[in-house]
Structures are given as structure tokens and as C-alpha cells.
Design an enzyme around this catalytic site. Structure first.
Site, PDB file in Angstrom:
ATOM      1  N   LYS A   8       0.808  -1.269   0.130  1.00 30.55           N
ATOM      2  CA  LYS A   8       0.086   0.060  -0.102  1.00 30.55           C
ATOM      3  C   LYS A   8       0.923   1.270   0.008  1.00 30.55           C
ATOM      4  CE  LYS A   8      -3.450  -2.785   0.468  1.00 30.55           C
ATOM      5  NZ  LYS A   8      -4.271  -3.346  -0.927  1.00 30.55           N
TER       6      LYS A   8
ATOM      7  N   GLY B 283      -8.771  -2.265   5.659  1.00 35.51           N
ATOM      8  CA  GLY B 283      -8.939  -1.965   7.044  1.00 35.51           C
ATOM      9  C   GLY B 283      -8.319  -2.538   7.961  1.00 35.51           C
TER      10      GLY B 283
ATOM     11  N   LYS C 118     -18.445  -4.765   4.398  1.00 34.92           N
ATOM     12  CA  LYS C 118     -19.418  -3.978   3.431  1.00 34.92           C
ATOM     13  C   LYS C 118     -20.744  -4.762   3.635  1.00 34.92           C
ATOM     14  CE  LYS C 118     -16.127  -2.402   0.146  1.00 34.92           C
ATOM     15  NZ  LYS C 118     -15.294  -2.940  -1.200  1.00 34.92           N
TER      16      LYS C 118
ATOM     17  N   GLU D  46      -6.530   2.569  -2.260  1.00 33.50           N
ATOM     18  CA  GLU D  46      -6.280   1.093  -2.626  1.00 33.50           C
ATOM     19  C   GLU D  46      -6.574   0.647  -3.939  1.00 33.50           C
ATOM     20  OE1 GLU D  46      -7.286  -0.452   2.114  1.00 33.50           O
ATOM     21  OE2 GLU D  46      -7.683  -1.771   0.345  1.00 33.50           O
TER      22      GLU D  46
ATOM     23  N   ARG E 174      -8.917  -7.932  -7.891  1.00 33.20           N
ATOM     24  CA  ARG E 174      -9.681  -9.163  -7.931  1.00 33.20           C
ATOM     25  C   ARG E 174     -10.993  -8.818  -8.443  1.00 33.20           C
ATOM     26  NH1 ARG E 174      -9.805  -7.196  -2.675  1.00 33.20           N
ATOM     27  NH2 ARG E 174     -11.743  -6.779  -1.937  1.00 33.20           N
TER      28      ARG E 174
HETATM   29  C1  MV4 Z   1      -8.857   5.933   5.739  1.00 32.24           C
HETATM   30  C2  MV4 Z   1      -9.977   6.608   6.289  1.00 32.24           C
HETATM   31  C3  MV4 Z   1      -9.855   7.911   6.708  1.00 32.24           C
HETATM   32  N1  MV4 Z   1      -8.736   8.406   6.642  1.00 32.24           N
HETATM   33  N2  MV4 Z   1      -7.807   6.574   5.427  1.00 32.24           N
HETATM   34  C4  MV4 Z   1      -8.687   2.129   4.587  1.00 32.24           C
HETATM   35  C5  MV4 Z   1      -9.137   0.752   4.288  1.00 32.24           C
HETATM   36  C6  MV4 Z   1     -10.317   0.934   3.563  1.00 32.24           C
HETATM   37  N3  MV4 Z   1     -11.218  -0.156   3.033  1.00 32.24           N
HETATM   38  C7  MV4 Z   1     -11.138   1.864   4.297  1.00 32.24           C
HETATM   39  N4  MV4 Z   1      -9.999   2.710   5.010  1.00 32.24           N
HETATM   40  C8  MV4 Z   1     -10.084   3.978   5.094  1.00 32.24           C
HETATM   41  N5  MV4 Z   1      -8.874   4.735   5.178  1.00 32.24           N
HETATM   42  C9  MV4 Z   1      -7.915   7.788   5.986  1.00 32.24           C
HETATM   43  N6  MV4 Z   1      -6.595   8.486   5.745  1.00 32.24           N
HETATM   44  C10 MV4 Z   1     -11.136   5.828   6.361  1.00 32.24           C
HETATM   45  C11 MV4 Z   1     -11.169   4.363   5.853  1.00 32.24           C
HETATM   46  C12 MV4 Z   1     -12.328   3.845   6.170  1.00 32.24           C
HETATM   47  C13 MV4 Z   1     -13.125   3.280   7.447  1.00 32.24           C
HETATM   48  C14 MV4 Z   1     -12.030   3.451   8.604  1.00 32.24           C
HETATM   49  C15 MV4 Z   1     -12.405   3.317   9.531  1.00 32.24           C
HETATM   50  C16 MV4 Z   1     -13.478   2.319   9.837  1.00 32.24           C
HETATM   51  C17 MV4 Z   1     -14.441   2.265   8.965  1.00 32.24           C
HETATM   52  C18 MV4 Z   1     -14.075   2.543   7.534  1.00 32.24           C
HETATM   53  C19 MV4 Z   1     -15.002   2.261   6.519  1.00 32.24           C
HETATM   54  C20 MV4 Z   1     -14.436   2.723   5.303  1.00 32.24           C
HETATM   55  C21 MV4 Z   1     -13.268   3.486   5.098  1.00 32.24           C
END
Ligand code: MV4
Length: 459
Positions: free
Chosen positions: A116, A165, A237, A288, A292
Site C-alpha cells: 500500500k 482496514g 461492507k 487502495e 480481484r
Molecule cells: C482511511 C479513512 C480515513 N482517512 N484513510 C482504509 C481501508 C479501506 N477499506 C477503508 N479505509 C479507510 N482509510 C484515511 N486517511 C477511512 C477508511 C475507512 C474506514 C476507516 C475506519 C472505519 C471504517 C471505515 C470504512 C471505510 C473507510
């Protein structure tokens, strides 16, 4: 086109791939663990090979067993589905070294997207915006403090080899940073065997938007629109939809163009997804690339009429894309609800066991992707996804109504499922307005009662 392929997966996605193969006249070989002996994918495939015991490590993640099954069945290609080995560059390399086509991107693309921190640097070169953050891996706590001070709090620390995450830690000040940094390193080591972490400024209340891309082996790359995946719990999700509602035309266009640039920068081939976060000022950032086919691919299929699994098979067999960007037309709105064998009123506790009663929705504009059947025994070894209910409407409001009708028709007894949770979500005014962030789900979930808290504390 291939004559025979092995499906290295189980559950609904294995059924989905077998169906696409059958439509194209391709013979299929299923693999299954002893716990999946009576699964639908085993019944539907032309051949089936038991590859080991129930635990994934002894079956669906067991590379030597899978390759042996492929050799015995004499297949030309392997479709990995999602999860398991779908984003394992080592597995993709082994397939190629055995002259078995891996139905997905080249191993180097999988590896590049899997790192990443490196992916961020690749995006910068492709002029795709990334969230302000560290240039590379954070080597120690002193550097963590320096970078956090430069970025400004809150910050988020992520595992270099992570994704979805896992191993993410948020810090709101210097006092919390050290613990977040060390915990993220430890969790990264435990989960991915690599303790390297990087840092980004944390975006509050972002929308989680992704763009589907399709690329062949001749440099042709197109995008198939956006999906909103903001309704999720602990990075799982729950509801996905296409297109993303309440996006301006210009932002939609910029996201699509950025996704194509990103796929080209990864020298991508086959079906893939570029994940973005969109902040409250409609600025978007790459987070990201998923190399897939995704669980939620069906909502894109419903609004474009393009069968993504068939496109995967065509591209992997060496064909050129059957569409150019102007040829992709979007119609209506699609929503997917993931029906999991979990109890939303008991902190999503998984429940396995026998399905005694099953009624699935149907009728106009309803699609159900599932592997379950009356009498099916849900095994406790794998993920809890039982079915995906997808609907297509002329617009989002129609799609919501069709989904509510479908959910009302659906019954799986005595299994506790997420059906009632989806009904609650779809009836929420905030969801209907079409602009929820990743924090929305907290407002819908039933807070754990005293007995659940006691149970959690008891461990
Ligand atoms: C973040 C974010 C907020 N700020 N990065 C990274 C993995 C992806 N599937 C979700 N991610 C996130 N990256 C920054 N700099 C918020 C998310 C995020 C998330 C984070 C915590 C809890 C639930 C989440 C759901 C979707 C996105």
C-alpha cells in the site's frame, strides 16, 4: 477460449463463476473441503475434487493441493474468485510457472498493489491524488512523531501489506500516537507477517467510493462507473450501490479518469477496482487497488449490462476488450444487500447450522446470488455470507422500493440474518437522501445491551 478451468473458491462466488463458464461452454472443476461436500458449487461443476479438511489453511488456501487438483483435472486456467488466494502474488506466480493461466492480473501487478505504501508512490507518478501522508514506511516512534506533527492530527497508521482496514490505528494527539504506532506494527506483524506501517492524515466522515476497471492484455483500459460502499461495519461492507448517488457530473468524470490512469500505472490486466475516499469538500483520494473480482461486482453488471466474470475469462484467454469507453452505457440504479448468517441484535454473532426453511425473493428486477438451498448446513469454518440480493431500478428510489419488496419476501429459518438490518437501513431518511459516510452505520446499530456487554467483558 478455455476448454476447462478450475474454480479455486467456494460459496456464492464459486456458483457465479461456474454459471459464467457454462454460458461460455467452458468445463468446470470445483475444489471443496470435507465440510463443503454437499455444497452447491460441487453439484453444479462438471467435476469436483476434495482437496482437504475443513479449515481454510488445509483446503482453500492450500496451494500444493489446489495445483495438484489442477494438474489431475488437466485444466488450462484457475479462477481464484475473491478472498482466499485471489490477491496472493505467490499463488499467481506458481500458476504461471505450472503453465496454468491465473484468471486475474499479472503477479507483479498483484504485488505492486499489495504494497500500500508503494502503491501510493505509484499513484503520485500517475497524477492520482493520495491522502497527505508519509513518503515511505515509518521506521520508528521518533519519525512517527515528526510525520504526525507535519500532517496535523488526527492521523491514521496503516499496515503496508494490509488492506480492507485491517491493522489500521487512528491517533488524535501525541499522547495517543506512540501506542497507536506500536499496536499497528504488532497487528501488522501478526496479520500479514510484515510489521511495516505508513501514516496518512485521517479523513473524518469520508465516503468510500470505488471505480470498476476493465483492462485487456493489449493496453486497453476502460472504467465501468462508480460504486458506493460506505455502508459497512468494521470494514465489512453491508450494502453497495451503483452508481454513487449525489455525485456531481464533473466529480464522476474525474473519478473515472483517475481510475483509468491508476490501472495503467499498475500495468493492470483483467478486472480490478480502484478504491477512493471522498471528503466533505468532494476532494477524492486514492487509498487502495483491489486486484480481484469483488463481492459487489453485480451492481455494476446491472447498470452496464456487462458480465464481469465472462469478461475476466475472455481477457485471460487473450481476447481484446469487447468494448471501448464510449461503448459503455449506464442505465438506472442497482443496490446489493449482503445477507449474512449473523445476528445484528447480538453484536453480529455468527450462527451456523441447518436451513430448515428458505424462501428467496424473485420477480422483476431482482437477482439473488447464493449457494444455499433448503436443508443446507451452514459450516462454521468460513465467512458468513449466505446470499447477495441485488435489484435494478430505473432510478435509486425505485431500486430502494424493489429491494424492500425483495427483503420482505426473503426468509431463512431458523438462521439469524442481516435481513432485518437492511430493512432498517433502507428506511432511514439519511440513506434515502443518498449521502451517507462510513460513520452512518453506527446510527443504525442497536447498542449492545447489558447482557451483551457482560458477555463481551467475560470474553
Ligand atoms: C482511511 C479513512 C480515513 N482517512 N484513510 C482504509 C481501508 C479501506 N477499506 C477503508 N479505509 C479507510 N482509510 C484515511 N486517511 C477511512 C477508511 C475507512 C474506514 C476507516 C475506519 C472505519 C471504517 C471505515 C470504512 C471505510 C473507510
Amino acid at each position: 477460449m478455455f476448454h476447462k478451468i478450475l474454480v479455486a473458491n467456494r460459496g456464492e462466488i464459486a456458483v457465479r463463476i461456474i454459471r459464467a463458464c457454462r454460458d461460455l461452454g467452458i468445463q468446470t472443476v470445483a475444489i471443496y473441503s470435507k465440510a463443503d461436500r454437499d455444497s452447491m458449487h460441487v453439484r453444479l461443476a462438471d467435476e469436483a475434487i476434495c482437496i482437504g479438511e475443513a479449515p481454510s489453511s488445509e483446503s482453500y488456501l492450500n496451494i500444493p493441493s489446489i495445483i495438484s487438483a489442477a494438474e489431475i483435472a488437466d485444466v488450462e486456467a484457475i479462477h481464484p474468485g475473491y478472498g482466499f488466494l485471489a490477491e496472493n502474488a505467490h499463488f499467481a506466480e506458481i500458476c504461471e510457472s505450472c503453465q496454468i493461466k491465473f484468471i486475474g492480473p499479472k503477479p507483479e501487478s498483484v504485488r505492486l498493489a499489495g504494497d500500500k505504501a508503494l502503491a501510493r508512490e505509484t499513484m503520485k507518478k500517475a497524477k492520482v491524488a493520495v491522502i497527505p501522508g508519509s513518503k515511505t514506511v515509518i521506521k520508528d516512534q521518533h519519525e512517527a512523531l515528526r510525520v504526525a506533527k507535519k500532517l496535523g492530527y488526527p492521523v491514521i497508521i496503516k499496515a503496508k501489506m494490509g488492506g480492507g482496514g485491517k491493522g489500521m490505528k487512528i491517533a488524535h494527539n501525541d499522547g495517543k500516537l506512540l501506542n497507536a504506532f506500536l499496536t499497528a506494527q504488532a497487528e501488522a506483524e501478526a496479520a500479514f507477517g510484515n510489521r511495516d506501517v505508513y501514516m496518512e492524515r485521517y479523513l473524518n466522515e469520508p465516503r468510500h467510493i470505488e471505480v470498476q476497471v476493465l483492462a485487456d492484455g493489449y493496453g486497453n483500459v476502460i472504467q465501468l462507473g462508480s460504486r458506493d460502499c460506505s455502508v459497512q461495519r468494521r470494514h465489512q461492507k453491508l450494502i453497495e450501490e451503483a452508481p454513487v448517488p449525489s455525485l456531481s457530473k464533473s466529480l464522476r468524470k474525474k473519478l473515472g479518469e483517475a481510475a483509468v490512469r491508476a490501472a495503467k500505472a499498475f500495468q493492470y490486466e483483467n478486472v480490478g477496482t480502484i478504491e477512493f475516499l471522498v471528503d466533505e469538500d468532494d476532494r477524492f483520494y486514492f487509498i487502495e487497488m483491489n486486484t480481484r473480482l469483488q463481492v459487489e461486482h453485480g451492481v455494476t453488471e446491472l447498470i452496464t449490462g456487462i458480465d464481469l466474470v465472462k469478461e475476466q475469462l475472455r481477457i485471460a484467454s487473450g481476447e481484446k476488450l469487447g468494448y471501448n469507453q464510449d461503448g459503455v452505457k449506464f442505465a438506472g440504479a442497482a443496490i446489493e444487500c449482503r445477507i449474512n448468517a449473523e445476528d445484528p441484535d447480538r453484536d453480529f454473532m455468527p450462527n451456523a447450522g441447518k436451513i430448515e426453511w428458505l424462501s428467496l425473493p424473485g420477480g422483476p428486477n431482482v437477482r439473488v446470488d447464493t449457494h444455499v438451498y433448503p436443508g443446507y448446513v451452514i459450516p462454521p469454518y468460513y465467512d458468513s455470507l449466505l446470499a447477495k440480493v441485488l435489484v435494478h431500478g430505473k432510478d435509486r428510489a425505485s431500486a430502494i422500493h424493489i429491494m424492500l419488496r425483495a427483503l420482505r419476501e426473503m426468509e431463512i429459518r431458523p438462521v439469524k440474518t442481516t435481513i432485518s438490518l437492511h430493512e432498517r437501513i433502507l428506511n432511514r431518511p439519511k440513506f434515502r437522501q443518498g449521502k451517507v459516510s462510513t460513520n452512518f452505520i453506527q446510527s443504525v446499530l442497536v447498542p449492545p445491551g447489558p447482557d451483551q456487554i457482560a458477555m463481551q467483558q467475560a470474553g
